[in-house]
Design an enzyme around this catalytic site. Structure first.
Site, PDB file in Angstrom:
ATOM      1  N   LYS A  11       0.865  -1.193   0.000  1.00  0.00           N
ATOM      2  CA  LYS A  11       0.000   0.000   0.000  1.00  0.00           C
ATOM      3  C   LYS A  11       0.888   1.224   0.000  1.00  0.00           C
ATOM      4  CE  LYS A  11      -3.959   2.041   0.255  1.00  0.00           C
ATOM      5  NZ  LYS A  11      -3.588   2.706  -1.023  1.00  0.00           N
ATOM      6  N   GLN A  25       7.250   3.915   3.779  1.00  0.00           N
ATOM      7  CA  GLN A  25       5.844   3.497   3.831  1.00  0.00           C
ATOM      8  C   GLN A  25       5.664   2.226   4.661  1.00  0.00           C
ATOM      9  OE1 GLN A  25       3.755   5.503   1.463  1.00  0.00           O
ATOM     10  NE2 GLN A  25       2.158   4.867   2.871  1.00  0.00           N
ATOM     11  N   LYS A  43       5.523   3.430   8.307  1.00  0.00           N
ATOM     12  CA  LYS A  43       4.343   4.275   8.487  1.00  0.00           C
ATOM     13  C   LYS A  43       3.085   3.408   8.553  1.00  0.00           C
ATOM     14  CE  LYS A  43       4.202   7.578   5.624  1.00  0.00           C
ATOM     15  NZ  LYS A  43       4.002   8.623   4.598  1.00  0.00           N
ATOM     16  N   LYS A  99       5.335   1.697  -3.095  1.00  0.00           N
ATOM     17  CA  LYS A  99       5.248   3.052  -3.660  1.00  0.00           C
ATOM     18  C   LYS A  99       5.547   2.952  -5.149  1.00  0.00           C
ATOM     19  CE  LYS A  99       4.597   7.396  -2.373  1.00  0.00           C
ATOM     20  NZ  LYS A  99       3.838   7.982  -1.260  1.00  0.00           N
ATOM     21  N   GLY A 101      -2.808   8.156  -4.427  1.00  0.00           N
ATOM     22  CA  GLY A 101      -2.165   9.341  -4.996  1.00  0.00           C
ATOM     23  C   GLY A 101      -0.928   9.762  -4.215  1.00  0.00           C
ATOM     24  N   ASP A 102      -0.208  10.690  -4.772  1.00  0.00           N
ATOM     25  CA  ASP A 102       0.935  11.350  -4.118  1.00  0.00           C
ATOM     26  C   ASP A 102       1.166  12.613  -4.958  1.00  0.00           C
ATOM     27  OD1 ASP A 102       3.220  10.785  -1.967  1.00  0.00           O
ATOM     28  OD2 ASP A 102       4.248  11.576  -3.715  1.00  0.00           O
ATOM     29  N   THR A 127      -4.548  13.476   5.149  1.00  0.00           N
ATOM     30  CA  THR A 127      -3.117  13.624   5.455  1.00  0.00           C
ATOM     31  C   THR A 127      -2.861  14.955   6.165  1.00  0.00           C
ATOM     32  OG1 THR A 127      -2.646  12.326   3.491  1.00  0.00           O
ATOM     33  CG2 THR A 127      -0.798  13.488   4.497  1.00  0.00           C
ATOM     34  N   ASN A 160      -2.337  18.888  -2.029  1.00  0.00           N
ATOM     35  CA  ASN A 160      -3.323  18.235  -1.169  1.00  0.00           C
ATOM     36  C   ASN A 160      -2.967  18.351   0.310  1.00  0.00           C
ATOM     37  OD1 ASN A 160      -3.809  15.359   0.302  1.00  0.00           O
ATOM     38  ND2 ASN A 160      -5.603  16.007  -0.841  1.00  0.00           N
ATOM     39  N   SER A 176      -6.942   5.684   3.780  1.00  0.00           N
ATOM     40  CA  SER A 176      -7.001   4.796   2.613  1.00  0.00           C
ATOM     41  C   SER A 176      -7.367   3.376   3.045  1.00  0.00           C
ATOM     42  CB  SER A 176      -5.644   4.752   1.908  1.00  0.00           C
ATOM     43  OG  SER A 176      -5.511   5.835   1.010  1.00  0.00           O
TER      44      SER A 176
HETATM   45  P1  NDP Z   1       0.626  17.638  -4.534  1.00  0.00           P
HETATM   46  O1  NDP Z   1       1.073  17.249  -5.890  1.00  0.00           O
HETATM   47  O2  NDP Z   1      -0.821  17.816  -4.269  1.00  0.00           O
HETATM   48  O3  NDP Z   1       1.365  18.976  -4.079  1.00  0.00           O
HETATM   49  C1  NDP Z   1       2.749  19.043  -4.039  1.00  0.00           C
HETATM   50  C2  NDP Z   1       3.153  20.433  -3.622  1.00  0.00           C
HETATM   51  O4  NDP Z   1       4.551  20.446  -3.360  1.00  0.00           O
HETATM   52  C3  NDP Z   1       2.941  21.467  -4.719  1.00  0.00           C
HETATM   53  O5  NDP Z   1       2.676  22.712  -4.118  1.00  0.00           O
HETATM   54  C4  NDP Z   1       4.281  21.487  -5.434  1.00  0.00           C
HETATM   55  O6  NDP Z   1       4.574  22.690  -6.099  1.00  0.00           O
HETATM   56  C5  NDP Z   1       5.235  21.301  -4.279  1.00  0.00           C
HETATM   57  N1  NDP Z   1       6.461  20.640  -4.757  1.00  0.00           N
HETATM   58  C6  NDP Z   1       6.569  19.401  -5.262  1.00  0.00           C
HETATM   59  N2  NDP Z   1       7.838  19.128  -5.612  1.00  0.00           N
HETATM   60  C7  NDP Z   1       8.525  20.243  -5.322  1.00  0.00           C
HETATM   61  C8  NDP Z   1       9.886  20.598  -5.431  1.00  0.00           C
HETATM   62  N3  NDP Z   1      10.795  19.735  -5.945  1.00  0.00           N
HETATM   63  N4  NDP Z   1      10.252  21.827  -4.997  1.00  0.00           N
HETATM   64  C9  NDP Z   1       9.342  22.706  -4.482  1.00  0.00           C
HETATM   65  N5  NDP Z   1       8.038  22.413  -4.359  1.00  0.00           N
HETATM   66  C10 NDP Z   1       7.640  21.218  -4.756  1.00  0.00           C
HETATM   67  O7  NDP Z   1       1.235  16.528  -3.538  1.00  0.00           O
HETATM   68  P2  NDP Z   1       0.772  16.129  -2.082  1.00  0.00           P
HETATM   69  O8  NDP Z   1       0.296  17.333  -1.355  1.00  0.00           O
HETATM   70  O9  NDP Z   1      -0.094  14.950  -2.185  1.00  0.00           O
HETATM   71  O10 NDP Z   1       2.149  15.622  -1.445  1.00  0.00           O
HETATM   72  C11 NDP Z   1       3.043  16.513  -0.753  1.00  0.00           C
HETATM   73  C12 NDP Z   1       3.974  15.688   0.124  1.00  0.00           C
HETATM   74  O11 NDP Z   1       3.204  14.933   1.073  1.00  0.00           O
HETATM   75  C13 NDP Z   1       4.840  14.652  -0.613  1.00  0.00           C
HETATM   76  O12 NDP Z   1       6.056  14.523   0.056  1.00  0.00           O
HETATM   77  C14 NDP Z   1       4.042  13.373  -0.438  1.00  0.00           C
HETATM   78  O13 NDP Z   1       4.847  12.219  -0.554  1.00  0.00           O
HETATM   79  C15 NDP Z   1       3.545  13.554   0.992  1.00  0.00           C
HETATM   80  N6  NDP Z   1       2.387  12.758   1.364  1.00  0.00           N
HETATM   81  C16 NDP Z   1       1.217  12.836   0.662  1.00  0.00           C
HETATM   82  C17 NDP Z   1       0.128  12.093   1.059  1.00  0.00           C
HETATM   83  C18 NDP Z   1      -1.199  12.240   0.403  1.00  0.00           C
HETATM   84  O14 NDP Z   1      -2.175  11.657   0.919  1.00  0.00           O
HETATM   85  N7  NDP Z   1      -1.332  12.989  -0.681  1.00  0.00           N
HETATM   86  C19 NDP Z   1       0.212  11.122   2.167  1.00  0.00           C
HETATM   87  C20 NDP Z   1       1.472  11.187   2.897  1.00  0.00           C
HETATM   88  C21 NDP Z   1       2.505  11.950   2.479  1.00  0.00           C
HETATM   89  P3  NDP Z   1       4.606  22.695  -7.729  1.00  0.00           P
HETATM   90  O15 NDP Z   1       3.175  22.635  -8.138  1.00  0.00           O
HETATM   91  O16 NDP Z   1       5.291  23.957  -8.100  1.00  0.00           O
HETATM   92  O17 NDP Z   1       5.395  21.472  -8.135  1.00  0.00           O
END
Ligand code: NDP
Length: 463
Positions: free
Chosen positions: A107, A128, A131, A143, A182-183, A227, A258, A395
């Site tokens: 997962k 993961q 976690k 992943k 998603g991620d 999250t 997200n 999830s």
């Molecule tokens: P999204 O794609 O919804 O958002 C990602 C955000 O981070 C955007 O604002 C993006 O900006 C920014 N970002 C991504 N890469 C970079 C980078 N290299 N430098 C600067 N900014 C960056 O992703 P999520 O919100 O889902 O995920 C965010 C984090 O949370 C990740 O680490 C993910 O693994 C973790 N996570 C997510 C979960 C989930 O349920 N979604 C669960 C647990 C952890 P831009 O648009 O400019 O790229």
């Protein structure tokens, strides 16, 4: 804006684990997994916590359980060809790391971002495992993702890419085998296209094969929020252990996806003042507090940028393209964008400005030396493995609802999320205390997650 995550890590990496056995295991992992700095970093962080466990249970070394847990059960890499709207053919690379299934089906999410490579997916899959173990639910660790960049692509292009990706990946998935979500770069739109293609290929309406689905077709209430909400609830628990709460705290959040959006929403609901959000172009400082409805409209409906937010918000908001959100004075920092986005320099600024708590919404956003500095300065630190586990826990609730063909209310699902975050906090707190490192949530999360998964592995034989 931020330095390259990889460079930041190489600059500050130092080894020196507490036992010769751990050092030798780590050296072998470096040798066998060359060119994967994020994976090395994630492994090292867990190994650094394990000395007390090995002191108490030396038989774990004979069983080679650390070597086993650091080696994925299966690593899948595949070609993803697709055509853009002008007919041009592109070739991306797809990944799925099926890391550990001792506790349940693999997962973990799928990430679509140009920075995705084998090492990044392995680090995420490795984290993961622990976690998911911490949630106490029946889910293993995995992943996946691709170096595809959805930014600027039309819906039709994203659909063709997702269909090609799932055409290959589908042969490895199943509700009892491997269940992606998603991620970064994979939200409701992408999950919809992926589910449609899976259903078409397999001729099965197998809801439990993907999570993060739409509410009308097998999705769970509160999964979108989980999250970010979970991280804020975890932060509130950590503050409460020190006799404080979220009310009136000044909060900075990085990212605007997200996790960031729902962290902001929950923190505001608990009475905090959240003043920043960011993307890879810059950050917004909003003195009046982020208008989360406006942010959602720009990011979720329009797929816009935080610069658009600053433009539309009016005088209270400034768009800043130099420096980082960590420059803004705060009580609580919630890194919610990507790995290694909060480095030693940023941690120094946060400490100088009097930060009380840092909690990781993103996966491994804080570099090792930054974590060390924050902890030594007495800042309460919530590691992502624990703090952002609310997403995967919800999830698992989605899978549970799918298996029973049920659909729970928002209130019921959110209540389960709250209980899960309280349980995870208590597990980490109690484990750290029992191992002589009270208040060290990193050690608590690593040890508790490690023991749960490796006990299951040991009970199941040499696997
Ligand atoms: P999204 O794609 O919804 O958002 C990602 C955000 O981070 C955007 O604002 C993006 O900006 C920014 N970002 C991504 N890469 C970079 C980078 N290299 N430098 C600067 N900014 C960056 O992703 P999520 O919100 O889902 O995920 C965010 C984090 O949370 C990740 O680490 C993910 O693994 C973790 N996570 C997510 C979960 C989930 O349920 N979604 C669960 C647990 C952890 P831009 O648009 O400019 O790229």
């Amino acid at each position: 804006m931020s330095p390259s995550p990889q460079t930041a890590y190489y600059r500050e990496q130092e080894h020196g684990l507490r036992t010769p056995e751990l050092n030798s295991i780590y050296s072998e992992i470096l040798r066998r997994n060359p060119g994967e700095p994020e994976f090395h970093q994630a492994v090292l962080e867990v190994l650094e916590s394990l000395a007390p466990v090995l002191d108490a249970r030396p038989e774990l070394l004979d069983a080679r359980v650390i070597e086993r847990v650091c080696e994925p059960e299966r690593q899948i890499m595949f070609r993803v060809p697709w055509q853009d709207d002008s007919g041009q053919v592109h070739v991306n690379r797809g990944f799925r790391i099926e890391f550990n299934s001792a506790l349940g089906p693999y997962k973990g999410g799928l990430r679509f971002h140009p920075s995705v490579n084998l090492g990044v997916v392995k680090f995420l899959g490795f984290e993961q495992i622990f976690k998911n173990a911490l949630t106490g639910m029946s889910i293993g660790g995995g992943k996946g993702g691709s170096d595809f960049d959805p930014k600027g692509r039309s819906d039709a292009e994203v659909m063709r890419f997702c269909q090609s990706f799932m055409t290959e990946l589908s042969r490895y998935l199943g509700e009892h085998t491997d269940v992606p979500a998603g991620d970064i770069g994979v939200g409701g739109r992408e999950i919809g296209f992926l589910f449609g293609q899976y259903r078409r290929i397999t001729n099965r309406w197998e809801a439990g094969v993907l999570t993060g689905k739409g509410l009308g077709w097998g999705g769970s209430q509160a999964r979108t929020e989980a999250t970010g909400y979970g991280n804020v609830l975890f932060t509130a628990e950590m503050l409460q252990a020190r006799g404080e709460d979220m009310e009136g705290q000044q909060v900075v959040v990085s990212g605007s996806g997200n996790v960031a959006i729902y962290s902001i929403e929950k923190a505001q609901k608990l009475g905090a003042n959240v003043v920043t959000c960011s993307d890879s172009g810059g950050y917004v400082m909003d003195e009046k507090g982020i208008d989360v409805a406006l942010l959602k409209e720009i990011k979720e409906v329009g797929r816009g940028r935080v610069s658009d937010y600053a433009e539309r918000r009016g005088a209270s908001a400034r768009y800043v393209t130099t420096g980082q959100v960590w420059d803004v004075p705060c009580d609580v920092a919630l890194p919610s964008a990507t790995q290694n986005e909060l480095d030693l320099d940023a941690a120094q600024i946060l400490v100088r400005n009097g930060v009380k708590a840092v909690s990781e919404g993103a996966n491994m956003p804080t570099t090792p030396s930054a974590v060390r500095l924050l902890q030594e300065a007495g800042v309460v630190f919530g590691p992502g493995k624990a703090a952002n586990a609310g997403g995967v826990a919800t999830s698992a609730l989605e899978m549970q609802q799918n298996a029973g063909r049920e659909s729970w209310s928002f209130a019921r699902t959110e209540e389960r999320l709250g209980q899960t975050m309280r349980d995870i906090h208590e597990t980490c707190r109690e484990t750290a205390e029992r191992h002589g490192v009270p208040g060290d949530y990193v050690a608590g999360a690593n040890i508790a997650g490690f023991e749960r998964v490796t006990d299951a592995m040991l009970a199941q034989g040499v696997i």
